[in-house]
Motif scaffolding. Sequence first.
Motif, PDB file in Angstrom:
ATOM      1  N   GLU A 119     -48.786  39.725 -11.357  1.00  0.00           N
ATOM      2  CA  GLU A 119     -48.481  40.605 -12.376  1.00  0.00           C
ATOM      3  C   GLU A 119     -49.273  42.056 -12.299  1.00  0.00           C
ATOM      4  O   GLU A 119     -48.753  43.107 -12.642  1.00  0.00           O
ATOM      5  CB  GLU A 119     -48.264  40.168 -13.985  1.00  0.00           C
ATOM      6  N   TRP A 120     -50.421  41.899 -11.979  1.00  0.00           N
ATOM      7  CA  TRP A 120     -51.171  43.138 -12.049  1.00  0.00           C
ATOM      8  C   TRP A 120     -51.044  43.953 -10.710  1.00  0.00           C
ATOM      9  O   TRP A 120     -51.243  45.130 -10.606  1.00  0.00           O
ATOM     10  CB  TRP A 120     -52.889  42.552 -12.377  1.00  0.00           C
TER      11      TRP A 120
ATOM     12  N   ASP B 142     -60.876  54.950  -8.033  1.00  0.00           N
ATOM     13  CA  ASP B 142     -60.769  54.334  -9.273  1.00  0.00           C
ATOM     14  C   ASP B 142     -59.828  53.066  -8.643  1.00  0.00           C
ATOM     15  O   ASP B 142     -58.841  53.531  -7.979  1.00  0.00           O
ATOM     16  CB  ASP B 142     -59.787  55.010 -10.304  1.00  0.00           C
ATOM     17  N   VAL B 143     -60.296  51.904  -8.887  1.00  0.00           N
ATOM     18  CA  VAL B 143     -59.561  50.904  -7.969  1.00  0.00           C
ATOM     19  C   VAL B 143     -57.926  50.435  -8.823  1.00  0.00           C
ATOM     20  O   VAL B 143     -58.020  50.048 -10.111  1.00  0.00           O
ATOM     21  CB  VAL B 143     -60.277  49.595  -8.145  1.00  0.00           C
ATOM     22  N   THR B 144     -57.136  50.650  -8.270  1.00  0.00           N
ATOM     23  CA  THR B 144     -55.703  50.378  -8.889  1.00  0.00           C
ATOM     24  C   THR B 144     -54.949  49.506  -7.929  1.00  0.00           C
ATOM     25  O   THR B 144     -55.224  48.964  -6.963  1.00  0.00           O
ATOM     26  CB  THR B 144     -54.756  51.741  -9.089  1.00  0.00           C
ATOM     27  N   ALA B 145     -53.544  49.249  -8.462  1.00  0.00           N
ATOM     28  CA  ALA B 145     -53.003  48.166  -7.584  1.00  0.00           C
ATOM     29  C   ALA B 145     -52.571  48.921  -6.268  1.00  0.00           C
ATOM     30  O   ALA B 145     -52.250  48.293  -5.240  1.00  0.00           O
ATOM     31  CB  ALA B 145     -51.563  47.823  -8.241  1.00  0.00           C
ATOM     32  N   ALA B 146     -52.496  50.259  -6.362  1.00  0.00           N
ATOM     33  CA  ALA B 146     -52.099  50.855  -4.942  1.00  0.00           C
ATOM     34  C   ALA B 146     -53.124  50.989  -3.970  1.00  0.00           C
ATOM     35  O   ALA B 146     -52.984  50.980  -2.883  1.00  0.00           O
ATOM     36  CB  ALA B 146     -51.955  52.444  -5.441  1.00  0.00           C
TER      37      ALA B 146
ATOM     38  N   ASP C  17     -58.649  44.644 -17.197  1.00  0.00           N
ATOM     39  CA  ASP C  17     -57.525  44.949 -16.361  1.00  0.00           C
ATOM     40  C   ASP C  17     -57.807  44.858 -14.840  1.00  0.00           C
ATOM     41  O   ASP C  17     -57.056  44.140 -14.217  1.00  0.00           O
ATOM     42  CB  ASP C  17     -56.860  46.122 -16.668  1.00  0.00           C
ATOM     43  N   THR C  18     -58.792  45.366 -14.563  1.00  0.00           N
ATOM     44  CA  THR C  18     -59.114  45.500 -13.145  1.00  0.00           C
ATOM     45  C   THR C  18     -59.653  44.051 -12.538  1.00  0.00           C
ATOM     46  O   THR C  18     -59.379  43.714 -11.271  1.00  0.00           O
ATOM     47  CB  THR C  18     -60.292  46.487 -12.739  1.00  0.00           C
ATOM     48  N   ARG C  19     -60.160  43.277 -13.418  1.00  0.00           N
ATOM     49  CA  ARG C  19     -60.497  41.907 -13.119  1.00  0.00           C
ATOM     50  C   ARG C  19     -59.237  40.995 -12.743  1.00  0.00           C
ATOM     51  O   ARG C  19     -59.238  40.308 -11.961  1.00  0.00           O
ATOM     52  CB  ARG C  19     -61.221  41.138 -14.231  1.00  0.00           C
TER      53      ARG C  19
ATOM     54  N   GLY D   3     -51.318  45.904 -16.502  1.00  0.00           N
ATOM     55  CA  GLY D   3     -52.494  46.750 -16.666  1.00  0.00           C
ATOM     56  C   GLY D   3     -51.872  47.903 -17.223  1.00  0.00           C
ATOM     57  O   GLY D   3     -50.966  48.071 -17.923  1.00  0.00           O
ATOM     58  N   LYS D   4     -52.731  49.131 -17.033  1.00  0.00           N
ATOM     59  CA  LYS D   4     -52.261  50.406 -17.618  1.00  0.00           C
ATOM     60  C   LYS D   4     -51.902  51.412 -16.625  1.00  0.00           C
ATOM     61  O   LYS D   4     -52.287  51.640 -15.541  1.00  0.00           O
ATOM     62  CB  LYS D   4     -53.895  50.925 -18.304  1.00  0.00           C
ATOM     63  N   THR D   5     -51.021  52.200 -17.138  1.00  0.00           N
ATOM     64  CA  THR D   5     -50.497  53.458 -16.405  1.00  0.00           C
ATOM     65  C   THR D   5     -51.211  54.600 -16.981  1.00  0.00           C
ATOM     66  O   THR D   5     -51.350  54.711 -18.156  1.00  0.00           O
ATOM     67  CB  THR D   5     -49.001  53.651 -16.889  1.00  0.00           C
TER      68      THR D   5
END
Length: 349
Positions: free
Chosen positions: A260-261, A103-107, A127-129, A267-269
């Motif tokens: 910011e993302w 799952d692509v996330t900021a991390a 969000d991912t975009r 984005g979503k937590t």
Amino acid sequence: MDRYHRQTLLPSIGPKGQQAIGASRVLIVGVGALGCGVADLLARAGVGTIRLVDRDIVDHTNLQRQVLYCQEDANEHRAKAVAAAQRLRNVNPDITIEPHVADVTAANISSLAESCDVLIDGLDNLDTRYLVNDLAVRDGKPYVYGGAVGTEGMVMPILPVRCEGPVQWDMPTGCLRCVFPEPPPPGTLPTCDTAGVLGPSVSVVSAHQAAIVMSLLIGRTGTELDRTMHAIDPWAGESRRIALPDPRPDCPCCGAGVYEWLEGGRGKTAAVLCGRHAVQIHPHNAAAIHLPTLAVRLVDHGDVRHDDHVLRCTLPDDVTLTVFTDGRAMISTNDLAVARRLYDTHIGS
Ligand SMILES: [Zn+2]
């Protein structure tokens, strides 16, 4: 004869362009319909390394448009990134395919994109975009946006203000936030799962994306590149081009350098709620959700009930979505990736 002969015959590519394509690395974020189409064309074109990331498994409803998958992939519930990689290795064994089931996330996005020359959008959620856009602008890499819902699709190249990778350009474009400063509230945009999608529409968008990526990889980044937001509807036989804005000085991302993302918690937590067999998804763009509208969208997908505060939808596989007016949702699974996928496909982002 060389497998790339017909492509190197094109004067704008030639042996030098082919060499550049072979030496390049790309990241495809999401291997759904668009990602499959782009990956297939780029593997055949000889892109040296193709990294694929997807969190999902192949489902029978994917086979109508996701051209890398077959019946057996759906029967066996194979991970999309893995099934796509297997297919692409058969198409072209001379290149490197790197599948990542994630799952692509900021991390993890920085490490997934590391050493990739171009970032390619195969996503189903905004969000991912915005996250990919943040990374593209921060790291100076081109981002090729694509999207399709219903019978229409849209494609555009985003060339950030700075370029830091092997792909170089003189004329930057505005970034995704210059075009769409904020994502709309969850539940307001149609998704492929609620509105449907036409196979030919995703194919035409993915073909345009692949052409833009190949152009970028061979340094065709000036006026010869299609630098527009190109909306195409092959069902209606219509297309429109809208000029991309220049980078906007007041853009938080490419103007002010605020990601910011990527760094600011937008984005979503998603968090597993201990002992409750549920994941809570909490979007940070806290615009109110209109539950009656969402109920209409979900009515074909499961048993939906709602009052003024809460909507509950029980999906056919007995997963329950509980959605609150602030956009927060509880999803009855312990798998974060499954929960995020269900949120993005049924509620949208
Ligand atoms: Zn911008």
